[in-house]
Design an enzyme around this catalytic site. Structure first.
Site, PDB file in Angstrom:
ATOM      1  N   ARG A   1      -5.447 -15.166 -33.088  1.00 21.09           N
ATOM      2  CA  ARG A   1      -5.719 -15.370 -34.523  1.00 21.09           C
ATOM      3  C   ARG A   1      -6.129 -13.580 -35.097  1.00 21.09           C
ATOM      4  O   ARG A   1      -5.885 -13.131 -34.287  1.00 21.09           O
ATOM      5  CB  ARG A   1      -7.080 -15.502 -34.497  1.00 21.09           C
ATOM      6  CG  ARG A   1      -7.805 -14.684 -36.000  1.00 21.09           C
ATOM      7  CD  ARG A   1      -7.180 -16.333 -36.339  1.00 21.09           C
ATOM      8  NE  ARG A   1      -7.781 -16.094 -38.192  1.00 21.09           N
ATOM      9  CZ  ARG A   1      -8.642 -16.480 -38.943  1.00 21.09           C
ATOM     10  NH1 ARG A   1     -10.139 -16.687 -38.253  1.00 21.09           N
ATOM     11  NH2 ARG A   1      -9.219 -15.859 -40.252  1.00 21.09           N
TER      12      ARG A   1
ATOM     13  N   ARG B   1      -3.127 -19.734 -39.659  1.00 23.34           N
ATOM     14  CA  ARG B   1      -4.075 -18.923 -39.113  1.00 23.34           C
ATOM     15  C   ARG B   1      -3.978 -19.854 -37.642  1.00 23.34           C
ATOM     16  O   ARG B   1      -3.582 -21.535 -37.568  1.00 23.34           O
ATOM     17  CB  ARG B   1      -6.001 -18.927 -39.283  1.00 23.34           C
ATOM     18  CG  ARG B   1      -6.284 -20.390 -38.980  1.00 23.34           C
ATOM     19  CD  ARG B   1      -7.304 -20.162 -39.981  1.00 23.34           C
ATOM     20  NE  ARG B   1      -7.345 -19.539 -41.396  1.00 23.34           N
ATOM     21  CZ  ARG B   1      -8.348 -19.284 -42.055  1.00 23.34           C
ATOM     22  NH1 ARG B   1      -9.488 -19.151 -41.535  1.00 23.34           N
ATOM     23  NH2 ARG B   1      -8.249 -18.456 -42.964  1.00 23.34           N
TER      24      ARG B   1
ATOM     25  N   ASP C   1     -16.051 -21.024 -36.411  1.00 23.06           N
ATOM     26  CA  ASP C   1     -17.009 -20.490 -37.978  1.00 23.06           C
ATOM     27  C   ASP C   1     -18.686 -21.116 -37.391  1.00 23.06           C
ATOM     28  O   ASP C   1     -18.601 -22.564 -36.749  1.00 23.06           O
ATOM     29  CB  ASP C   1     -16.709 -21.091 -38.687  1.00 23.06           C
ATOM     30  CG  ASP C   1     -15.732 -20.497 -39.670  1.00 23.06           C
ATOM     31  OD1 ASP C   1     -15.978 -19.733 -40.116  1.00 23.06           O
ATOM     32  OD2 ASP C   1     -14.984 -20.865 -40.511  1.00 23.06           O
TER      33      ASP C   1
END
Length: 156
Positions: A103, A112, A117
């Site tokens: 990343r 990406r 998350d």
């Protein structure tokens, strides 16, 4: 700092704030390269986190990008992860996994290889410079809402 196995995850981040683990919902997203392989690698690294176990995985779905134009569709998935890590400790591990999987942070909401998350973490409500829980974009992402519904029924 001690190391755990060949994954390089530090064990010093285990929470002393709780006596029982919490369930964290972690969203995976990516639209660059071998997306399915990045997801498989991310899930394997999540399984190796100290004080954690992967409870369930949602189906993987493809969605249009929410960010800048001229980028490919995203794959999205969510996992339920039981963990003794603190929310901040889990965030540190997720950022490390993203780096391990190539990343590169550039344009906000840009392309990406992998994005991890924390969408929800137990009943925690946090609003700090580093972390906001529940994730502030949860109400804007229908696919996250579908995945949460799927997971909450799956692992129980």
């Amino acid at each position: 700092m001690s190391r755990c196995g060949s994954t390089g995850f530090a064990s010093a981040q285990v929470s002393d704030r709780r006596s029982i683990p919490a369930v964290a919902y972690v969203a995976l997203g990516g639209n660059v390269g071998a997306r399915e392989q990045y997801f498989a690698n991310a899930r394997a690294l999540l399984r190796a986190l100290p004080g954690s176990r992967l409870l369930a995985e949602s189906v993987i779905e493809e969605t249009a990008p929410l960010g800048p134009p001229n980028q490919g569709n995203y794959l999205n998935q969510m996992v339920a992860l039981e963990t003794s890590l603190t929310p901040e400790g889990l965030l540190d591990h997720l950022l490390r996994i993203e780096r391990l999987l190539g990343r590169e942070r550039g344009e906000k909401w840009g392309p990406r290889t992998i994005d991890l998350d924390i969408v929800r973490f137990g009943n925690f409500v946090i609003d700090s410079e580093r972390l906001t829980l529940p994730h502030p974009q949860l109400s804007n992402r229908d696919f996250w809402q579908r995945e949460l519904i799927e997971l909450r029924g799956d692992w129980r």
